[in-house]
Enzyme design. Structure first.
Site, PDB file in Angstrom:
ATOM      1  CE1 TYR A   1      12.784  31.460   5.988  1.00  0.00           C
ATOM      2  CE2 TYR A   1      12.872  29.081   5.686  1.00  0.00           C
ATOM      3  CZ  TYR A   1      12.717  30.358   5.161  1.00  0.00           C
ATOM      4  OH  TYR A   1      12.482  30.506   3.826  1.00  0.00           O
TER       5      TYR A   1
ATOM      6  CE  LYS B   1      -0.281  -0.311   5.046  1.00  0.00           C
ATOM      7  NZ  LYS B   1      -1.027  -0.929   6.156  1.00  0.00           N
TER       8      LYS B   1
HETATM    9  C1  LIG Z   1      -0.236  -1.834   6.904  1.00  0.00           C
HETATM   10  C2  LIG Z   1      -0.791  -3.116   7.319  1.00  0.00           C
HETATM   11  C3  LIG Z   1       0.022  -4.255   7.420  1.00  0.00           C
HETATM   12  C4  LIG Z   1       1.527  -4.194   7.304  1.00  0.00           C
HETATM   13  O1  LIG Z   1       2.043  -3.713   8.516  1.00  0.00           O
HETATM   14  P1  LIG Z   1       3.620  -3.588   8.784  1.00  0.00           P
HETATM   15  O2  LIG Z   1       3.699  -3.186  10.202  1.00  0.00           O
HETATM   16  O3  LIG Z   1       4.113  -2.547   7.839  1.00  0.00           O
HETATM   17  O4  LIG Z   1       4.219  -4.908   8.501  1.00  0.00           O
HETATM   18  C5  LIG Z   1      -0.584  -5.465   7.667  1.00  0.00           C
HETATM   19  N1  LIG Z   1      -1.931  -5.552   7.855  1.00  0.00           N
HETATM   20  C6  LIG Z   1      -2.732  -4.463   7.802  1.00  0.00           C
HETATM   21  C7  LIG Z   1      -4.191  -4.626   8.047  1.00  0.00           C
HETATM   22  C8  LIG Z   1      -2.202  -3.219   7.559  1.00  0.00           C
HETATM   23  O5  LIG Z   1      -2.991  -2.141   7.526  1.00  0.00           O
END
Ligand SMILES: *Cc1c(COP(=O)(O)O)cnc(C)c1O
Length: 376
Positions: free
Chosen positions: A264, A48
């Site tokens: 800044y 994702k």
């Molecule tokens: C993002 C996600 C993962 C992966 O998690 P990591 O900690 O990056 O391994 C797995 N399951 C779900 C439902 C997620 O949203």
């Protein structure tokens, strides 16, 4: 790997001010090492958010070739990008965010052989009652404590005799903290669900979940962060290989006197005569403003030929200033590279010095880097 300009902006070397090297061989090695650890359970890949900023197409292609058969994305748009690369319906592309209750979403999902993760009873009814989805596989997401997505445990149990999902799943709240009692509670709840859905594959563990002492691997694990080199065991050395290196050439070097201020709002004041190096990346590129170093708070640092160089003053949009006073004078030169992430400066280290988690560092990586995807 050739770069598809439609998928990710990557200006060529003379136009970019920083270089992002993505080691796909290390990514594949990380996947194999997790797959071996959980066997005979299946090891999927969570890709994702553009594969955590690394590049969905590149990561998907590399892991497909390595033998990965199940992938998780969040949005339909991400699922469609992966489907363009393979139309083989045996390669499962799960949509973690499920489906909006709209016929248009449902059509897209069904016609591209995407597998929705259904997270409520209305979603399940909507999917199973639609003629387009007839007999197409889906997953059920059950809430065991996150209270984010997923149907409640009693709702799931009431469906156990009618629903025939391809996968049941839930998600850990604190798997990176092995001592948190919530882990054991969630595993117990999930075991009850698994018994009710006898014979149906089950999945609970994300990256850190894989490393819990209870080994809650069930039938399939869902690592994301660990694949990309993040440490799934924060209280122990990182078992994963480094995937990401970020370097930027020094644009300018200057000497300032004790008492002069930097950046800044003059938040950093030199306590001694100091040498500063300015590089061409800033918060617009994902080096967070919270990595700034001020009088009151040490920020993040970079590495110049092995020397630790703290960020001084505020990180600005396109520029960041490092204190390079401790680097031997002969070594410093504009054009030489300072490392912000790499084998000796981990995502987790930069994250903790920026007051965040490595996940946010990865998904903030900007679009202005020249990207190199290394295959070996
Ligand atoms: C993002 C996600 C993962 C992966 O998690 P990591 O900690 O990056 O391994 C797995 N399951 C779900 C439902 C997620 O949203």
């Amino acid at each position: 790997m050739t770069f598809n300009p439609e998928q990710k902006c990557s200006p060529p070397v003379p136009e970019a001010q920083a270089l992002l090297t993505l080691d796909l061989a290390a990514l594949v090695a990380n996947w194999h090492s997790l797959a071996r650890r959980v066997a005979p359970a299946e090891c999927s890949a969570v890709i994702k958010a553009d594969a955590y900023g690394i590049g969905l197409e590149q990561v998907f292609t590399a892991l497909l070739k390595a033998g990965c058969r199940s992938f998780f994305v969040a949005h339909i748009s991400e699922g469609l990008r992966a489907r363009r690369i393979t139309q083989d319906p045996a390669i499962k592309i799960y949509l973690l965010n499920g489906l909006l209750l709209s016929a248009e979403c449902l059509d897209l999902i069904a016609s591209h052989a995407l597998t929705p993760v259904l997270g409520s009873v209305p979603e399940w009814q909507f999917w199973t009652q639609s003629p387009q989805s007839h007999a197409l596989p889906y997953a059920l997401h059950i809430n065991t404590g996150m209270n984010r997505l997923g149907m409640q445990i009693p709702e799931a149990l009431s469906l156990a005799n009618t629903a025939k999902p391809a996968l049941i799943m839930s998600h850990f709240v604190s798997s990176e903290l092995p001592a948190d009692p919530q882990n054991e509670k969630q595993i117990k709840s999930f075991e009850i669900l698994r018994q009710a859905f006898a014979g149906i594959p089950a999945s609970l563990a994300n990256s850190s979940g894989i490393f819990l002492p209870q080994k809650p691997h069930f039938d399939l694990v869902r690592p994301g962060y660990a694949l990309y080199g993040g440490n799934p065991t924060p209280d122990q050395p990182n078992p994963m290989r480094c995937v990401i290196t970020l370097e930027a050439p020094i644009l300018q070097i200057r000497e300032i006197q004790a008492g002069e201020t930097v950046g800044y709002n003059a938040t950093w004041i030199a306590q001694r005569q100091s040498t500063l190096a300015t590089i061409g990346l800033g918060y617009a590129d994902g080096l967070l403003r919270s990595a700034s170093g001020s009088q009151d708070k040490t920020g993040a640092y970079g590495l110049f030929m092995g020397h630790k160089c703290p960020i001084v003053g505020r990180v600005s949009m396109d520029l960041t200033i490092f204190d390079v006073t401790n680097v031997p004078k002969g070594e410093l030169q504009p054009g030489k590279k300072l490392q912000i992430l790499g084998p000796d400066l981990s995502i987790d280290e930069l994250a903790s010095n920026s007051g965040t988690i490595g996940y946010e560092i990865l998904t903030s990586l900007g679009q202005r880097y020249h990207r190199i995807y290394r295959q070996s």
